[in-house]
Design an enzyme around this catalytic site. Structure first.
Site, PDB file in Angstrom:
ATOM      1  N   PRO A 107       0.794  -0.880  -0.173  1.00  0.00           N
ATOM      2  CA  PRO A 107       0.148   0.168  -0.271  1.00  0.00           C
ATOM      3  C   PRO A 107       0.991   1.092  -0.015  1.00  0.00           C
ATOM      4  O   PRO A 107       2.172   1.193   0.642  1.00  0.00           O
ATOM      5  CB  PRO A 107      -0.592   0.011   0.786  1.00  0.00           C
ATOM      6  CG  PRO A 107      -0.767  -0.949   1.539  1.00  0.00           C
ATOM      7  CD  PRO A 107       0.458  -1.977   1.243  1.00  0.00           C
ATOM      8  N   CYS A 108       0.729   2.384  -0.456  1.00  0.00           N
ATOM      9  CA  CYS A 108       1.182   3.228  -0.649  1.00  0.00           C
ATOM     10  C   CYS A 108       0.799   4.571   0.413  1.00  0.00           C
ATOM     11  O   CYS A 108      -0.617   4.797   1.089  1.00  0.00           O
ATOM     12  CB  CYS A 108       0.832   4.404  -1.629  1.00  0.00           C
ATOM     13  SG  CYS A 108       1.485   5.699  -1.711  1.00  0.00           S
TER      14      CYS A 108
END
Length: 474
Positions: free
Chosen positions: A185-186
């Site tokens: 995930p960012c």
């Protein structure tokens, strides 16, 4: 006579021991199935094996030890085993080992298993995604570890743990592997100042700059385990996140760790690291793919993701070919929802904006859907299947009964599985053991499977070389 009694007693003990072992094996199988499916569904499956006595209540009593000990019949055991994934064709003769981080429902794993890889470690935190993953990917617990929170392995949530302790724990928990896969995930990167670095006892490097992000956990694993190759995936906007600072930290971190990232010096619209799923399936879905090679192994020479076009399908399936001929009426938009989406699009069109639904014509072989998102379960607006809605009539008389009968519909979860490449029409169906809502979220958060199958094929000779060097201790 005493000798006969002794022998009989011995046989009786052996029989009881074997019965106990069988009960333990049955219970282990049942527990494995119940990690994926609900009790009601499992009881229904057991009934199919021929015994009407099975119900959710009787199964629950067995699980909680409130009924007499049971043994599964051969038919019941076979019925339960059919709910679990079979080992790949190359099991146990695997060609290389890989780990699957932030695994979702296994979209990246698929391609690497297809070229002979053995997954030895999986990490995924979402419990519903874990159910779908376990329903579809072989899990030999003697050779594979399943983890739900990667921070329990990297110890990143514990500031009192030293870096040396963290690396030691990673080596203990995660087996050696040749390839690391991660659809991380960012998260926002917090670039710490000098005072914070000094307070943590970290003068420089990624341990400071990436702290507090899940990429940091990936970086720790890379540093501890030193895989020959990694494949990282994220949304296209990772490159522009926080005015490019996030991507800069990621790239400098990977360089600091001693890895060469393919096409690292290329940017702009022609960046081969950005791959659009529309080359493989009729869905516009751009993702950034970072392929890294351990610098000391000299594996990267001549590698570029531009060559992925060698694996484009000769004939991409059309959108219409992915659809079922008939679907449940519950997938057709309600009159109220359709009017809301229709009026909303009209309002923004009048303002010159592009907001609105995405209506896809399944009869048009050139149709390409918008990107399926995790919010698809809410209204399905980004990909609506056109069922013959007459736009002109809708503008003049939205409530026309004949036109209303042709209101568009959502994709079914099964059709989403095909649009993402988890399943092909007429082949082994992808198991979906969760609700429609959860299924839509899972497919919307996933990757286009054939994209990463192509990346795996492109990497196949490099992986083979890496394995050879590992075996020769180079």
């Amino acid at each position: 006579m005493a000798e006969f009694d002794s022998l009989a007693q011995e046989l009786l003990v052996q029989a009881e021991t074997e019965q106990q072992r069988q009960q333990e094996r049955d219970r282990a199988l049942l527990d494995q199935v119940l990690e994926i499916y609900g009790q009601k569904y499992v009881a229904e499956q057991l009934k199919k094996a021929g015994k009407a006595e099975w119900s959710r209540e009787s199964l629950n009593r067995w699980i909680n030890g409130k009924g007499s000990a049971k043994m599964l019949t051969a038919a019941e055991e076979a019925q339960l085993r059919a709910l679990l994934p079979s080992p790949p064709a190359h099991h146990p003769n695997y060609r290389f080992r890989f780990i699957d981080l932030f695994a979702g429902i296994g979209g990246i794993r698929s391609g690497f298993e297809a070229i002979g890889g053995q997954c030895v470690f999986t990490s995924e935190w979402n419990k519903n995604a874990v159910r779908t993953y376990k329903a579809n990917w072989y899990n030999d617990k003697s050779m594979h570890t399943f983890n739900q929170d990667i921070r329990e392995v990297t110890l990143s949530g514990n500031p009192a743990v030293s870096e040396a302790q963290a690396y030691a724990n990673i080596k203990q928990q995660i087996p050696e592997h040749d390839v690391l896969l991660a659809g991380f995930p960012c998260q926002p990167f917090s670039l710490a100042g000098v005072s914070k670095k000094n307070a943590l006892g970290r003068a420089h490097g990624f341990e400071c700059e990436a702290q507090g992000t899940l990429f940091f956990d990936v970086a720790r694993i890379i540093k501890a385990r030193r895989p020959a190759i990694f494949v990282l995936e994220n949304v296209k906007n990772l490159k522009s996140h926080d005015k490019g600072k996030t991507f800069s930290v990621i790239m400098s971190t990977l360089d600091e760790l001693g890895y060469d990232v393919a096409d690292a010096d290329v940017s702009g619209k022609d960046d081969p690291k950005i791959i659009d799923g529309r080359h493989f399936l009729p869905q516009h879905r751009e993702r950034i793919v970072l392929v890294g090679f351990r610098r000391d192994l000299q594996l990267s020479e001549g590698f570029t993701l531009r060559d992925i076009d060698r694996f484009y399908p000769t004939q991409r399936p059309t959108f219409g070919q992915l659809l079922d001929p008939t679907v449940d009426s519950k997938y057709v938009l309600s009159t109220k929802l359709w009017e809301y989406l229709y009026r909303y699009a009209q309002k923004h069109a009048a303002k010159g904006n592009g907001f609105g639904f995405g209506l896809v014509d399944p009869t048009n072989a050139a149709s390409v859907a918008r990107t399926l998102s995790a919010r698809y379960h809410k209204d399905g607006s980004e990909i609506l299947v056109d069922r013959g809605w007459n736009k002109a009539l809708g503008e003049a008389d939205f409530g026309n009964a004949e036109n209303q009968a042709r209101r568009p519909r959502r994709l079914t979860p099964r059709e989403c599985a095909r649009l993402m490449g988890f399943e092909k029409v007429g082949e082994q169906p992808f198991r979906i053991p969760v609700s429609d809502t959860q299924a839509y979220r899972q497919f919307g958060n996933s990757v286009v499977v054939p994209v990463f199958a192509a990346v795996a094929k492109l990497l196949e000779p490099r992986i083979a070389l890496a394995v050879k060097k590992r075996r020769n201790n180079l």
